[in-house]
Design a protein around this motif. Structure first.
Motif, mmCIF file in Angstrom:
data_model
loop_
_atom_site.group_PDB
_atom_site.id
_atom_site.type_symbol
_atom_site.label_atom_id
_atom_site.label_comp_id
_atom_site.label_asym_id
_atom_site.label_seq_id
_atom_site.Cartn_x
_atom_site.Cartn_y
_atom_site.Cartn_z
ATOM 1 N N ALA A 155 0.834 -1.194 0.000
ATOM 2 C CA ALA A 155 0.000 0.000 0.000
ATOM 3 C C ALA A 155 0.869 1.243 0.000
ATOM 4 O O ALA A 155 2.065 1.201 0.322
ATOM 5 C CB ALA A 155 -0.932 0.004 1.205
ATOM 6 N N GLU A 156 0.247 2.375 -0.347
ATOM 7 C CA GLU A 156 0.960 3.646 -0.395
ATOM 8 C C GLU A 156 0.026 4.755 0.050
ATOM 9 O O GLU A 156 -1.173 4.749 -0.247
ATOM 10 C CB GLU A 156 1.450 3.909 -1.817
ATOM 11 C CG GLU A 156 2.198 5.214 -1.998
ATOM 12 C CD GLU A 156 2.680 5.426 -3.419
ATOM 13 O OE1 GLU A 156 3.254 6.502 -3.692
ATOM 14 O OE2 GLU A 156 2.477 4.529 -4.260
ATOM 15 N N MET A 157 0.568 5.719 0.793
ATOM 16 C CA MET A 157 -0.202 6.882 1.212
ATOM 17 C C MET A 157 0.152 8.050 0.301
ATOM 18 O O MET A 157 1.308 8.458 0.222
ATOM 19 C CB MET A 157 0.110 7.250 2.663
ATOM 20 C CG MET A 157 -0.625 8.497 3.147
ATOM 21 S SD MET A 157 -2.416 8.303 3.188
ATOM 22 C CE MET A 157 -2.586 7.254 4.648
ATOM 23 N N THR A 158 -0.840 8.585 -0.422
ATOM 24 C CA THR A 158 -0.614 9.705 -1.321
ATOM 25 C C THR A 158 -1.429 10.906 -0.855
ATOM 26 O O THR A 158 -2.128 10.848 0.154
ATOM 27 C CB THR A 158 -1.027 9.338 -2.763
ATOM 28 O OG1 THR A 158 -2.459 9.201 -2.816
ATOM 29 C CG2 THR A 158 -0.380 8.036 -3.208
ATOM 30 N N ALA A 159 -1.345 11.984 -1.618
ATOM 31 C CA ALA A 159 -2.110 13.186 -1.273
ATOM 32 C C ALA A 159 -3.612 12.917 -1.337
ATOM 33 O O ALA A 159 -4.402 13.578 -0.644
ATOM 34 C CB ALA A 159 -1.738 14.325 -2.221
ATOM 35 N N LYS A 160 -4.036 11.950 -2.140
ATOM 36 C CA LYS A 160 -5.451 11.614 -2.260
ATOM 37 C C LYS A 160 -5.928 10.689 -1.155
ATOM 38 O O LYS A 160 -7.116 10.610 -0.859
ATOM 39 C CB LYS A 160 -5.723 10.955 -3.616
ATOM 40 C CG LYS A 160 -5.524 11.890 -4.798
ATOM 41 C CD LYS A 160 -5.870 11.182 -6.097
ATOM 42 C CE LYS A 160 -5.742 12.117 -7.285
ATOM 43 N NZ LYS A 160 -6.099 11.441 -8.567
ATOM 44 N N GLY A 161 -5.002 9.941 -0.556
ATOM 45 C CA GLY A 161 -5.363 8.993 0.488
ATOM 46 C C GLY A 161 -4.634 7.674 0.313
ATOM 47 O O GLY A 161 -3.568 7.612 -0.303
ATOM 48 N N VAL A 162 -5.211 6.609 0.825
ATOM 49 C CA VAL A 162 -4.588 5.282 0.784
ATOM 50 C C VAL A 162 -4.789 4.632 -0.576
ATOM 51 O O VAL A 162 -5.900 4.616 -1.116
ATOM 52 C CB VAL A 162 -5.189 4.376 1.881
ATOM 53 C CG1 VAL A 162 -4.583 2.976 1.797
ATOM 54 C CG2 VAL A 162 -4.958 4.972 3.254
ATOM 55 N N GLN A 163 -3.702 4.113 -1.116
ATOM 56 C CA GLN A 163 -3.764 3.336 -2.359
ATOM 57 C C GLN A 163 -3.374 1.900 -2.007
ATOM 58 O O GLN A 163 -2.206 1.602 -1.760
ATOM 59 C CB GLN A 163 -2.807 3.904 -3.403
ATOM 60 C CG GLN A 163 -2.912 5.402 -3.603
ATOM 61 C CD GLN A 163 -4.278 5.858 -4.050
ATOM 62 O OE1 GLN A 163 -4.800 5.363 -5.059
ATOM 63 N NE2 GLN A 163 -4.881 6.788 -3.332
ATOM 64 N N GLY A 184 -9.981 11.180 -1.341
ATOM 65 C CA GLY A 184 -10.769 11.917 -0.364
ATOM 66 C C GLY A 184 -11.778 10.996 0.307
ATOM 67 O O GLY A 184 -11.411 9.972 0.891
ATOM 68 N N ALA A 185 -13.067 11.346 0.198
ATOM 69 C CA ALA A 185 -14.121 10.539 0.814
ATOM 70 C C ALA A 185 -14.578 9.399 -0.088
ATOM 71 O O ALA A 185 -15.394 8.576 0.318
ATOM 72 C CB ALA A 185 -15.321 11.424 1.167
ATOM 73 N N ALA A 211 -21.017 10.865 1.605
ATOM 74 C CA ALA A 211 -22.333 11.157 1.050
ATOM 75 C C ALA A 211 -23.332 11.493 2.154
ATOM 76 O O ALA A 211 -23.239 11.013 3.277
ATOM 77 C CB ALA A 211 -22.839 9.969 0.229
ATOM 78 N N LYS A 212 -24.312 12.328 1.819
ATOM 79 C CA LYS A 212 -25.363 12.676 2.773
ATOM 80 C C LYS A 212 -26.198 11.444 3.085
ATOM 81 O O LYS A 212 -26.548 10.674 2.202
ATOM 82 C CB LYS A 212 -26.264 13.770 2.189
ATOM 83 C CG LYS A 212 -25.573 15.114 2.033
ATOM 84 C CD LYS A 212 -26.540 16.169 1.513
ATOM 85 C CE LYS A 212 -25.843 17.525 1.380
ATOM 86 N NZ LYS A 212 -26.775 18.564 0.868
ATOM 87 N N GLY A 213 -26.465 11.244 4.369
ATOM 88 C CA GLY A 213 -27.255 10.088 4.776
ATOM 89 C C GLY A 213 -26.418 8.854 5.012
ATOM 90 O O GLY A 213 -26.950 7.798 5.334
ATOM 91 N N GLY A 214 -25.082 8.968 4.838
ATOM 92 C CA GLY A 214 -24.218 7.825 5.099
ATOM 93 C C GLY A 214 -23.492 7.376 3.854
ATOM 94 O O GLY A 214 -23.593 7.974 2.777
#
Length: 218
Positions: A155-163, A184-185, A211-214
């Motif tokens: 795995a790798e941690m980038t500016a976008k998140g976990v890959q 991101g999310a 997302a809204k609502g979960g």
């Protein structure tokens, strides 16, 4: 009458830019407690740390271990963490810094997982490891047993998140395979499969945890 010179003052002056090192560092019996606003209480005790040849560059062999207790939501969990390995600060160059685990073991409520591997490039951490997960029974419905699983993790941690490039865990009659990328999310899952006895499950798609609502799945 002249005063005797102290040991420090009689020592030769250190040249500019000198690098200092510590031959050995030992910590025993350390304890730490954290209390969160939500009532969560985490405590560490019996902390033991042993490190040798500590310097700003080059591998520093070390071992650390401690017992922990976690109380949250009316439940209490306990276990132990032990890690042997080496860390290299690479003279402060994060892209060249690394941590080697030989091995890392984590016990949670009597279940012990183990990992060996390396974290490199602290500016954008990359993980390559071999995982071993324990056989699980008793906490599952009666008659259900999840066998011990083992396999590679990359795995790798980038500016976008976990890959998550590779997670392939296999055991007797069971396997877990997963590839995923975080933005991101949002998560993109090109491949995910689970085999457990007669159960066969394979999925792919995207998930939005913001997302809204979960969480939403696509």
């Amino acid at each position: 009458k002249k005063k005797p010179k102290s040991e420090a003052s009689s020592a030769p002056a250190s040249p500019a830019g000198a690098v200092f090192s510590v031959s050995s560092l030992v910590v025993k019996g350390g304890a730490l407690t954290y209390k969160g606003a939500d009532g969560t209480v985490a405590s560490l005790k019996g902390l033991a740390l042993d490190a040798k040849d500590i310097g700003p560059s080059g591998p520093v062999p070390f071992s650390v271990g401690f017992d922990y207790t976690l109380r949250s939501g009316g439940a209490t969990h306990a276990g132990r963490v032990e890690l042997q390995g080496a860390v290299d600060a690479a003279g402060g160059e994060l892209a060249k810094a690394s941590l080697t685990a030989e091995p890392l073991s984590v016990t949670f409520d009597g279940l012990k997982a183990r990992a060996t591997g390396k974290v490199s490039d602290f500016s954008a951490p990359k993980v390559e490891a071999e995982l071993t997960l324990p056989r699980v029974e008793g906490v599952l419905p009666k008659g259900f047993v999840l066998p011990a699983l083992s396999g590679p993790l990359k795995a790798e941690m980038t500016a976008k998140g976990v890959q998550l490039e590779t997670l392939e865990l296999k055991g007797e009659g069971a396997s877990i395979v997963l590839k995923a990328a975080q933005d991101g999310a949002k998560w993109k899952v090109p491949a995910a499969s689970l085999v457990w006895g007669a159960l066969r499950l394979s999925v792919s798609g995207t998930a939005d945890t913001g997302a809204k609502g979960g969480t939403t799945l696509d």
